[in-house]
Design an enzyme around this catalytic site. Structure first.
Site, short mmCIF file in Angstrom:
data_model
loop_
_atom_site.label_atom_id
_atom_site.label_comp_id
_atom_site.label_asym_id
_atom_site.label_seq_id
_atom_site.Cartn_x
_atom_site.Cartn_y
_atom_site.Cartn_z
N ARG A 183 -3.63 -42.64 79.78
CA ARG A 183 -4.41 -42.76 78.55
C ARG A 183 -4.36 -41.48 77.72
O ARG A 183 -4.14 -41.53 76.51
CB ARG A 183 -5.86 -43.12 78.89
CG ARG A 183 -6.04 -44.43 79.66
CD ARG A 183 -5.62 -45.64 78.85
NE ARG A 183 -5.80 -46.88 79.58
CZ ARG A 183 -6.85 -47.69 79.43
NH1 ARG A 183 -7.82 -47.39 78.61
NH2 ARG A 183 -6.92 -48.82 80.12
N ALA A 231 -5.20 -31.60 82.63
CA ALA A 231 -5.27 -32.70 83.59
C ALA A 231 -6.03 -32.28 84.84
O ALA A 231 -7.25 -32.43 84.92
CB ALA A 231 -3.86 -33.19 83.93
N ARG A 232 -5.34 -31.75 85.83
CA ARG A 232 -5.94 -31.29 87.07
C ARG A 232 -5.28 -29.98 87.51
O ARG A 232 -4.05 -29.85 87.46
CB ARG A 232 -5.80 -32.34 88.18
CG ARG A 232 -6.66 -33.58 87.98
CD ARG A 232 -8.13 -33.26 88.16
NE ARG A 232 -8.99 -34.44 88.05
CZ ARG A 232 -9.59 -34.83 86.93
NH1 ARG A 232 -9.42 -34.13 85.82
NH2 ARG A 232 -10.37 -35.90 86.92
N GLU A 287 -12.22 -24.83 90.88
CA GLU A 287 -13.02 -24.57 89.69
C GLU A 287 -14.43 -24.21 90.11
O GLU A 287 -15.01 -24.90 90.96
CB GLU A 287 -13.04 -25.80 88.78
CG GLU A 287 -11.73 -26.06 88.09
CD GLU A 287 -11.81 -27.19 87.08
OE1 GLU A 287 -12.85 -27.90 87.03
OE2 GLU A 287 -10.85 -27.39 86.34
N HIS A 304 -12.88 -26.11 81.51
CA HIS A 304 -12.86 -27.57 81.71
C HIS A 304 -13.71 -28.29 80.64
O HIS A 304 -14.65 -29.01 80.95
CB HIS A 304 -13.35 -27.94 83.11
CG HIS A 304 -12.86 -29.28 83.57
ND1 HIS A 304 -12.55 -29.55 84.89
CD2 HIS A 304 -12.61 -30.43 82.89
CE1 HIS A 304 -12.14 -30.81 85.00
NE2 HIS A 304 -12.17 -31.36 83.79
#
Length: 329
Positions: A159, A239-240, A268, A287
Protein backbone atom coordinates in the site's frame (compact mmCIF):
# COMPACT_ATOMS: atom_id res chain seq x y z
CA UNK A 1 -26.22 -3.66 14.12
CA UNK A 2 -24.06 -3.62 17.26
CA UNK A 3 -20.58 -2.11 16.87
CA UNK A 4 -18.05 -2.71 19.65
CA UNK A 5 -15.19 -0.20 19.86
CA UNK A 6 -12.35 -1.86 21.79
CA UNK A 7 -9.68 0.88 22.11
CA UNK A 8 -9.82 2.76 25.43
CA UNK A 9 -11.20 6.33 25.61
CA UNK A 10 -7.84 7.98 24.89
CA UNK A 11 -7.44 5.79 21.80
CA UNK A 12 -10.95 6.61 20.65
CA UNK A 13 -10.20 10.32 20.96
CA UNK A 14 -7.03 9.96 18.91
CA UNK A 15 -8.73 7.95 16.16
CA UNK A 16 -12.15 9.52 15.72
CA UNK A 17 -13.01 13.10 14.90
CA UNK A 18 -16.37 14.39 16.14
CA UNK A 19 -17.74 14.01 12.63
CA UNK A 20 -16.50 10.43 12.24
CA UNK A 21 -17.93 9.49 15.65
CA UNK A 22 -21.31 10.91 14.66
CA UNK A 23 -21.24 8.96 11.41
CA UNK A 24 -20.27 5.78 13.28
CA UNK A 25 -23.26 6.14 15.59
CA UNK A 26 -25.53 6.52 12.58
CA UNK A 27 -24.46 3.07 11.37
CA UNK A 28 -25.59 1.10 14.41
CA UNK A 29 -25.60 0.83 18.17
CA UNK A 30 -22.10 1.70 19.37
CA UNK A 31 -20.72 0.10 22.54
CA UNK A 32 -17.43 1.71 23.58
CA UNK A 33 -14.70 0.74 25.94
CA UNK A 34 -14.91 3.11 28.92
CA UNK A 35 -11.91 1.78 30.84
CA UNK A 36 -8.80 3.96 30.50
CA UNK A 37 -6.34 1.07 30.67
CA UNK A 38 -4.77 -1.20 28.09
CA UNK A 39 -7.54 -3.61 27.05
CA UNK A 40 -7.22 -7.24 28.07
CA UNK A 41 -9.18 -10.30 27.07
CA UNK A 42 -11.10 -10.16 30.34
CA UNK A 43 -11.80 -6.42 30.24
CA UNK A 44 -13.34 -6.51 26.75
CA UNK A 45 -15.24 -9.79 27.13
CA UNK A 46 -18.48 -8.03 28.06
CA UNK A 47 -18.00 -5.36 25.40
CA UNK A 48 -17.66 -7.86 22.56
CA UNK A 49 -20.70 -9.88 23.63
CA UNK A 50 -23.33 -9.83 20.91
CA UNK A 51 -21.31 -7.61 18.56
CA UNK A 52 -21.83 -7.69 14.80
CA UNK A 53 -18.72 -5.62 14.10
CA UNK A 54 -15.63 -5.01 16.21
CA UNK A 55 -13.23 -2.08 15.84
CA UNK A 56 -9.71 -2.76 17.08
CA UNK A 57 -6.49 -0.76 17.05
CA UNK A 58 -3.01 -0.72 18.58
CA UNK A 59 -2.93 -2.40 21.96
CA UNK A 60 -6.16 -4.36 21.70
CA UNK A 61 -5.74 -8.06 22.52
CA UNK A 62 -5.91 -11.00 20.14
CA UNK A 63 -9.44 -12.12 19.32
CA UNK A 64 -9.31 -15.63 20.68
CA UNK A 65 -11.90 -18.38 20.33
CA UNK A 66 -12.94 -17.66 23.93
CA UNK A 67 -13.77 -14.07 23.04
CA UNK A 68 -15.41 -14.94 19.73
CA UNK A 69 -17.72 -17.40 21.48
CA UNK A 70 -19.37 -14.32 22.99
CA UNK A 71 -20.18 -12.91 19.55
CA UNK A 72 -21.51 -15.77 17.42
CA UNK A 73 -22.99 -13.32 14.88
CA UNK A 74 -19.74 -11.34 14.43
CA UNK A 75 -19.31 -10.45 10.77
CA UNK A 76 -16.15 -8.38 10.61
CA UNK A 77 -13.21 -6.96 12.51
CA UNK A 78 -12.13 -3.49 11.36
CA UNK A 79 -8.59 -2.77 12.52
CA UNK A 80 -7.99 0.98 12.83
CA UNK A 81 -4.22 0.48 12.73
CA UNK A 82 -1.68 -1.21 10.49
CA UNK A 83 -0.71 -4.86 10.78
CA UNK A 84 -3.51 -7.16 11.91
CA UNK A 85 -1.11 -9.82 13.21
CA UNK A 86 -1.51 -8.86 16.90
CA UNK A 87 -5.29 -9.33 16.81
CA UNK A 88 -5.80 -12.17 14.32
CA UNK A 89 -6.13 -15.77 15.51
CA UNK A 90 -7.03 -18.92 13.55
CA UNK A 91 -10.47 -18.79 15.17
CA UNK A 92 -11.36 -15.75 13.08
CA UNK A 93 -10.73 -17.57 9.80
CA UNK A 94 -12.40 -20.75 11.03
CA UNK A 95 -15.61 -18.80 11.69
CA UNK A 96 -15.54 -16.92 8.40
CA UNK A 97 -15.16 -13.53 10.07
CA UNK A 98 -13.84 -10.88 7.72
CA UNK A 99 -10.82 -8.81 8.70
CA UNK A 100 -9.90 -5.38 7.39
CA UNK A 101 -6.74 -3.37 8.04
CA UNK A 102 -6.20 0.39 8.03
CA UNK A 103 -2.88 -0.04 6.25
CA UNK A 104 -4.08 1.99 3.28
CA UNK A 105 -4.91 4.96 5.51
CA UNK A 106 -1.48 4.71 7.17
CA UNK A 107 0.22 4.28 3.79
CA UNK A 108 -0.74 7.80 2.76
CA UNK A 109 1.35 9.38 5.51
CA UNK A 110 4.21 6.93 4.97
CA UNK A 111 4.36 7.67 1.24
CA UNK A 112 4.13 11.42 1.77
CA UNK A 113 6.98 11.25 4.29
CA UNK A 114 9.07 9.24 1.83
CA UNK A 115 8.39 11.84 -0.86
CA UNK A 116 9.34 14.61 1.57
CA UNK A 117 12.63 12.85 2.32
CA UNK A 118 13.16 12.39 -1.43
CA UNK A 119 12.75 16.06 -2.32
CA UNK A 120 14.53 17.50 0.72
CA UNK A 121 17.53 15.21 0.35
CA UNK A 122 17.92 15.66 -3.39
CA UNK A 123 17.79 19.42 -2.73
CA UNK A 124 20.58 18.96 -0.15
CA UNK A 125 18.43 20.87 2.35
CA UNK A 126 19.89 19.18 5.42
CA UNK A 127 23.47 20.28 4.65
CA UNK A 128 22.42 23.67 3.32
CA UNK A 129 20.52 24.42 6.52
CA UNK A 130 23.65 23.78 8.57
CA UNK A 131 25.77 25.79 6.13
CA UNK A 132 23.40 28.74 6.53
CA UNK A 133 23.69 28.48 10.32
CA UNK A 134 27.46 28.60 9.84
CA UNK A 135 27.20 31.85 7.88
CA UNK A 136 27.65 30.29 4.43
CA UNK A 137 25.64 31.06 1.29
CA UNK A 138 27.09 29.26 -1.74
CA UNK A 139 28.59 26.23 0.00
CA UNK A 140 26.67 23.08 -0.99
CA UNK A 141 24.48 24.70 -3.64
CA UNK A 142 26.29 22.76 -6.33
CA UNK A 143 25.12 19.49 -4.73
CA UNK A 144 21.44 20.33 -5.19
CA UNK A 145 19.47 17.97 -7.45
CA UNK A 146 15.90 18.19 -8.70
CA UNK A 147 13.35 15.39 -8.74
CA UNK A 148 13.74 15.40 -12.51
CA UNK A 149 15.25 12.80 -14.82
CA UNK A 150 16.50 10.70 -11.95
CA UNK A 151 15.75 7.05 -11.23
CA UNK A 152 13.80 6.17 -8.11
CA UNK A 153 13.85 2.59 -6.85
CA UNK A 154 10.91 1.33 -4.80
CA UNK A 155 11.48 -1.82 -2.75
CA UNK A 156 8.08 -3.31 -1.96
CA UNK A 157 4.90 -2.33 -3.79
CA UNK A 158 2.40 -2.77 -0.99
CA UNK A 159 0.00 0.00 0.00
CA UNK A 160 2.67 2.53 0.97
CA UNK A 161 4.90 1.65 -1.99
CA UNK A 162 1.99 1.99 -4.41
CA UNK A 163 1.02 5.40 -3.03
CA UNK A 164 4.63 6.60 -3.22
CA UNK A 165 4.71 5.55 -6.87
CA UNK A 166 1.45 7.43 -7.51
CA UNK A 167 2.93 10.57 -5.96
CA UNK A 168 5.99 10.23 -8.19
CA UNK A 169 3.76 10.39 -11.28
CA UNK A 170 3.81 14.18 -10.84
CA UNK A 171 7.51 14.22 -11.69
CA UNK A 172 9.57 13.30 -14.74
CA UNK A 173 11.41 10.36 -13.21
CA UNK A 174 11.95 6.69 -13.94
CA UNK A 175 10.53 4.38 -11.27
CA UNK A 176 11.98 0.89 -10.83
CA UNK A 177 10.09 -1.48 -8.56
CA UNK A 178 11.35 -4.60 -6.85
CA UNK A 179 8.53 -6.75 -5.50
CA UNK A 180 8.85 -10.52 -5.84
CA UNK A 181 5.10 -11.17 -5.49
CA UNK A 182 3.80 -8.53 -7.91
CA UNK A 183 3.85 -9.06 -11.67
CA UNK A 184 5.21 -6.59 -14.22
CA UNK A 185 1.77 -5.72 -15.62
CA UNK A 186 0.40 -4.72 -12.21
CA UNK A 187 3.50 -2.69 -11.43
CA UNK A 188 3.21 -0.92 -14.80
CA UNK A 189 -0.42 -0.09 -14.04
CA UNK A 190 0.73 1.70 -10.88
CA UNK A 191 3.37 3.64 -12.82
CA UNK A 192 6.59 1.70 -12.35
CA UNK A 193 8.81 -0.80 -14.14
CA UNK A 194 9.48 -4.18 -12.56
CA UNK A 195 13.16 -4.80 -11.90
CA UNK A 196 15.30 -7.30 -10.06
CA UNK A 197 16.98 -6.02 -6.92
CA UNK A 198 20.49 -5.94 -8.40
CA UNK A 199 19.34 -3.74 -11.29
CA UNK A 200 17.45 -1.44 -8.97
CA UNK A 201 20.48 -1.02 -6.69
CA UNK A 202 22.82 -0.28 -9.58
CA UNK A 203 20.60 2.25 -11.35
CA UNK A 204 18.67 4.14 -8.67
CA UNK A 205 19.53 7.63 -7.48
CA UNK A 206 16.97 7.26 -4.70
CA UNK A 207 15.86 4.00 -3.08
CA UNK A 208 12.77 4.01 -0.88
CA UNK A 209 12.05 0.90 1.19
CA UNK A 210 8.42 -0.13 1.64
CA UNK A 211 8.85 -3.87 2.24
CA UNK A 212 7.31 -5.78 5.17
CA UNK A 213 9.35 -7.13 8.05
CA UNK A 214 9.66 -10.86 7.33
CA UNK A 215 12.41 -13.44 7.75
CA UNK A 216 13.13 -13.04 4.03
CA UNK A 217 13.64 -9.26 4.36
CA UNK A 218 15.74 -9.29 7.55
CA UNK A 219 18.93 -7.33 6.78
CA UNK A 220 17.99 -7.32 3.10
CA UNK A 221 20.17 -4.23 2.83
CA UNK A 222 23.43 -5.78 3.97
CA UNK A 223 27.03 -4.77 3.29
CA UNK A 224 27.03 -6.25 -0.22
CA UNK A 225 23.82 -4.56 -1.32
CA UNK A 226 24.67 -1.22 0.23
CA UNK A 227 28.01 -1.32 -1.58
CA UNK A 228 26.15 -1.97 -4.85
CA UNK A 229 24.31 1.34 -4.63
CA UNK A 230 25.44 4.29 -6.76
CA UNK A 231 27.68 6.98 -5.32
CA UNK A 232 25.58 9.86 -3.94
CA UNK A 233 22.49 7.65 -3.81
CA UNK A 234 19.84 8.25 -1.18
CA UNK A 235 18.43 5.40 0.90
CA UNK A 236 15.06 6.02 2.57
CA UNK A 237 13.51 3.66 5.09
CA UNK A 238 9.98 4.35 6.35
CA UNK A 239 9.14 0.63 6.58
CA UNK A 240 10.88 -1.44 9.28
CA UNK A 241 14.31 -1.01 10.82
CA UNK A 242 15.16 -4.72 10.61
CA UNK A 243 15.37 -4.51 6.80
CA UNK A 244 18.71 -2.68 7.04
CA UNK A 245 21.87 -4.04 8.63
CA UNK A 246 22.66 -0.88 10.61
CA UNK A 247 26.30 -1.78 11.28
CA UNK A 248 26.84 -2.23 7.55
CA UNK A 249 25.00 1.03 6.88
CA UNK A 250 27.16 2.89 9.38
CA UNK A 251 30.31 1.60 7.69
CA UNK A 252 29.05 2.64 4.25
CA UNK A 253 27.91 6.07 5.43
CA UNK A 254 31.33 6.74 6.97
CA UNK A 255 32.76 6.51 3.45
CA UNK A 256 30.64 9.54 2.53
CA UNK A 257 29.17 7.80 -0.51
CA UNK A 258 25.52 7.64 0.51
CA UNK A 259 22.85 9.56 2.36
CA UNK A 260 20.36 7.68 4.53
CA UNK A 261 16.96 8.92 5.73
CA UNK A 262 15.69 6.66 8.50
CA UNK A 263 12.29 6.98 10.12
CA UNK A 264 12.63 3.47 11.59
CA UNK A 265 15.47 1.64 13.30
CA UNK A 266 16.13 -1.68 14.98
CA UNK A 267 15.66 -1.45 17.91
CA UNK A 268 13.49 1.58 18.57
CA UNK A 269 14.45 3.96 19.87
CA UNK A 270 18.13 3.83 19.09
CA UNK A 271 20.40 4.47 22.10
CA UNK A 272 21.24 8.18 22.56
CA UNK A 273 24.90 7.47 21.72
CA UNK A 274 24.18 5.33 18.64
CA UNK A 275 26.72 6.12 15.89
CA UNK A 276 24.03 6.72 13.27
CA UNK A 277 22.74 9.66 15.32
CA UNK A 278 26.09 11.39 14.94
CA UNK A 279 26.65 11.07 11.18
CA UNK A 280 25.82 14.18 9.11
CA UNK A 281 24.75 12.07 6.14
CA UNK A 282 22.20 10.13 8.22
CA UNK A 283 18.87 11.90 8.67
CA UNK A 284 16.77 10.36 11.44
CA UNK A 285 13.19 10.93 12.59
CA UNK A 286 11.40 9.16 15.47
CA UNK A 287 9.00 6.84 13.57
CA UNK A 288 6.59 9.56 12.50
CA UNK A 289 5.93 8.52 8.89
CA UNK A 290 2.64 6.69 9.37
CA UNK A 291 0.42 8.68 11.72
CA UNK A 292 1.15 10.20 15.11
CA UNK A 293 -1.17 13.20 15.59
CA UNK A 294 -3.97 14.51 13.38
CA UNK A 295 -3.14 11.88 10.74
CA UNK A 296 -4.54 9.24 13.10
CA UNK A 297 -7.99 10.58 12.32
CA UNK A 298 -7.64 8.97 8.89
CA UNK A 299 -7.89 5.62 10.64
CA UNK A 300 -11.14 6.49 12.37
CA UNK A 301 -12.59 7.75 9.09
CA UNK A 302 -11.41 4.56 7.40
CA UNK A 303 -13.17 2.39 10.02
CA UNK A 304 -16.44 4.28 9.56
CA UNK A 305 -16.25 4.10 5.77
CA UNK A 306 -15.35 0.42 5.89
CA UNK A 307 -18.39 -0.40 8.02
CA UNK A 308 -20.58 1.54 5.60
CA UNK A 309 -19.11 -0.44 2.69
CA UNK A 310 -19.80 -3.67 4.57
CA UNK A 311 -23.41 -2.71 5.18
CA UNK A 312 -23.89 -1.77 1.54
CA UNK A 313 -22.39 -5.02 0.25
CA UNK A 314 -19.43 -3.25 -1.35
CA UNK A 315 -15.87 -4.62 -1.41
CA UNK A 316 -13.85 -3.79 1.68
CA UNK A 317 -10.95 -1.46 0.96
CA UNK A 318 -8.61 -3.02 3.52
CA UNK A 319 -9.72 -6.66 3.48
CA UNK A 320 -7.08 -9.13 4.60
CA UNK A 321 -7.33 -12.81 3.71
CA UNK A 322 -5.84 -15.74 5.52
CA UNK A 323 -3.51 -16.65 2.65
CA UNK A 324 -1.97 -13.15 2.74
CA UNK A 325 -0.80 -13.37 6.34
CA UNK A 326 2.57 -14.92 5.50
CA UNK A 327 3.64 -11.96 3.34
CA UNK A 328 2.08 -9.09 5.28
CA UNK A 329 4.00 -6.84 7.62
Amino acid sequence: MRIAVLPPPAGQKRLFSARAWEELQSLGTVACNEVEEKPTEDSIAGLITGADIVITSWGTPALTARLLDRAPQLKAVIHAAGTVKPIVTPALWERGIRVSSGNNALAIGVAETALGFTIATLKNMWALTQNMRDGQWTKGRGDVRELYEVTVGVVGAGRAGQHYIRLLRQFQVDVLVYDPVMDAQTIAAHGGTKADLDTLLARSDVISIHAPSLPATYHMFNQERLAAMKDDAILINTARGSIIDEKALEAELRKGRLIACLDVTDPEPTPPDHPLRQLPNCIMTPHIAGAVTNGLKRLGAFAVDEIARLQQGQPLEGEVREEQMAVLA
